[in-house]
Design a protein around this motif. Sequence first.
Motif, short mmCIF file in Angstrom:
data_model
loop_
_atom_site.label_atom_id
_atom_site.label_comp_id
_atom_site.label_asym_id
_atom_site.label_seq_id
_atom_site.Cartn_x
_atom_site.Cartn_y
_atom_site.Cartn_z
N ALA A 29 -2.68 -0.04 -8.39
CA ALA A 29 -4.03 -0.29 -8.92
C ALA A 29 -5.09 0.17 -7.92
O ALA A 29 -6.12 0.72 -8.30
CB ALA A 29 -4.19 -1.77 -9.24
N ARG A 30 -4.82 -0.03 -6.63
CA ARG A 30 -5.78 0.40 -5.61
C ARG A 30 -5.81 1.93 -5.51
O ARG A 30 -6.88 2.53 -5.31
CB ARG A 30 -5.40 -0.22 -4.27
CG ARG A 30 -5.41 -1.75 -4.29
CD ARG A 30 -4.89 -2.36 -3.02
NE ARG A 30 -4.74 -3.82 -3.14
CZ ARG A 30 -4.23 -4.60 -2.19
NH1 ARG A 30 -3.81 -4.06 -1.05
NH2 ARG A 30 -4.13 -5.90 -2.38
N LEU A 31 -4.65 2.57 -5.67
CA LEU A 31 -4.62 4.03 -5.64
C LEU A 31 -5.33 4.61 -6.87
O LEU A 31 -5.97 5.67 -6.78
CB LEU A 31 -3.17 4.52 -5.59
CG LEU A 31 -2.37 4.15 -4.34
CD1 LEU A 31 -0.94 4.67 -4.45
CD2 LEU A 31 -3.04 4.68 -3.08
N GLN A 32 -5.22 3.92 -8.00
CA GLN A 32 -5.92 4.38 -9.20
C GLN A 32 -7.44 4.28 -9.04
O GLN A 32 -8.18 5.14 -9.52
CB GLN A 32 -5.46 3.58 -10.42
CG GLN A 32 -4.06 3.95 -10.91
CD GLN A 32 -3.64 3.10 -12.08
OE1 GLN A 32 -3.45 1.89 -11.96
NE2 GLN A 32 -3.47 3.72 -13.23
N ALA A 35 -8.42 7.24 -7.13
CA ALA A 35 -8.37 8.44 -7.98
C ALA A 35 -9.62 8.53 -8.86
O ALA A 35 -10.18 9.62 -9.08
CB ALA A 35 -7.12 8.41 -8.84
N GLN A 36 -10.07 7.40 -9.37
CA GLN A 36 -11.28 7.39 -10.19
C GLN A 36 -12.50 7.83 -9.39
O GLN A 36 -13.35 8.57 -9.87
CB GLN A 36 -11.50 6.01 -10.79
CG GLN A 36 -10.45 5.62 -11.83
CD GLN A 36 -10.57 4.18 -12.28
OE1 GLN A 36 -11.39 3.42 -11.75
NE2 GLN A 36 -9.75 3.78 -13.25
N ALA A 37 -12.55 7.39 -8.13
CA ALA A 37 -13.67 7.79 -7.27
C ALA A 37 -13.61 9.27 -6.93
O ALA A 37 -14.64 9.95 -6.82
CB ALA A 37 -13.66 6.95 -5.98
N LEU A 38 -12.39 9.80 -6.79
CA LEU A 38 -12.22 11.21 -6.45
C LEU A 38 -12.37 12.12 -7.67
O LEU A 38 -12.67 13.31 -7.53
CB LEU A 38 -10.84 11.44 -5.84
CG LEU A 38 -10.57 10.83 -4.45
CD1 LEU A 38 -9.09 10.88 -4.13
CD2 LEU A 38 -11.39 11.56 -3.38
N ASP A 58 6.37 4.32 -2.49
CA ASP A 58 6.82 5.40 -3.35
C ASP A 58 6.63 5.04 -4.82
O ASP A 58 6.11 5.84 -5.61
CB ASP A 58 8.28 5.71 -3.05
CG ASP A 58 8.85 6.79 -3.97
OD1 ASP A 58 8.62 7.98 -3.69
OD2 ASP A 58 9.50 6.44 -4.97
N LEU A 59 7.04 3.84 -5.20
CA LEU A 59 6.87 3.41 -6.59
C LEU A 59 5.39 3.31 -6.95
O LEU A 59 4.99 3.66 -8.06
CB LEU A 59 7.57 2.07 -6.81
CG LEU A 59 9.09 2.06 -6.68
CD1 LEU A 59 9.63 0.64 -6.85
CD2 LEU A 59 9.73 2.98 -7.71
N ALA A 60 4.57 2.85 -6.01
CA ALA A 60 3.14 2.74 -6.27
C ALA A 60 2.53 4.11 -6.55
O ALA A 60 1.71 4.26 -7.46
CB ALA A 60 2.44 2.09 -5.07
N ALA A 61 2.93 5.12 -5.77
CA ALA A 61 2.41 6.47 -5.99
C ALA A 61 2.80 6.98 -7.38
O ALA A 61 1.99 7.60 -8.08
CB ALA A 61 2.91 7.41 -4.90
#
Length: 301
Positions: A29-32, A35-38, A58-61
């Motif tokens: 969720a934090r990586l998403q 991604a939204q900001a980028l 790895d699973l989070a990515a």
Amino acid sequence: MVRVLAADGSAPAAWSYRDLTGAALTLAARLQEQAQALGRPARVGLLAENSPEWVAADLAALFAGAVEIPVPTAFTAQQAASLLQSADLCLTDAAGEAALARWRTSTPQPVLPDGCPAVALDLPALTRAPRPAAPPQIPAHDQIVKVIHTSGTTSAPKGVQIRRHGLDELLTSLRARTRPEIFERYLSIVPLSLLIEQVAGLYMPFLAGGSVSFLPPGTALVGTAADAAPRMLTLLRAARPTALVVPPTVAGLFLALCDQQPAESVTERHRRIFGHDGPVFIACGGAPVPRRSSSASTPTD
């Protein structure tokens, strides 16, 4: 189940797939959000030893639809920098943080690009955090999900782009050709930065409902130190593996162990080397290996 063997022979530390998946969803969720900001999938470096932290990251990515760039902690600063030059952030465990500190003293050039923070993986905190309400972002069929390093023996390591459909097809093919019980107890002894180890040592046991065991923290993985393979042999009986991927040097060590007691039965040999009398699936690649040992009555491959 993911287990971490103890160097003193005591009971291994254990993490359930439920806990690791929950931690991965929280991190995803934090990586998403990034991604939204980028405005595009985040490019995520992963600098960690074989560990539960590596599994969760790895699973989070994958859950976040990010582009994962795994980097071995045994790399030189120059090798790591060549892979991480496009990373937006770099996830690290304790071994990864130690590698970054080592690299800072070995080269005046930064390993991480400008604006790329190193983010420590706090697995207990991720496990305790509330689960995100939003579902994970499933990568598109042709999306690049990983950039896997080459050996770098002749030049700087090069990144090989792995797309989701290629990973899916590989797993589908392997599952059609192997039995789930093979991956009941997988022992991981080579770096998870290699795609073959991610597939055999993480995804296949996960899909088969099996377990994976990692070597004790700080233990050199096979291929990262000259004496790693002989020291690994002492941990085999504790892990009681049913499957593992090995380089030719370890296959040669297994053959030498077989030759030590040529009169013993196959069952006795399995108990002596692997700690149990069931079958062990051993995959080996990278160079030719002998089909038979001098004392073995069956092919080694």
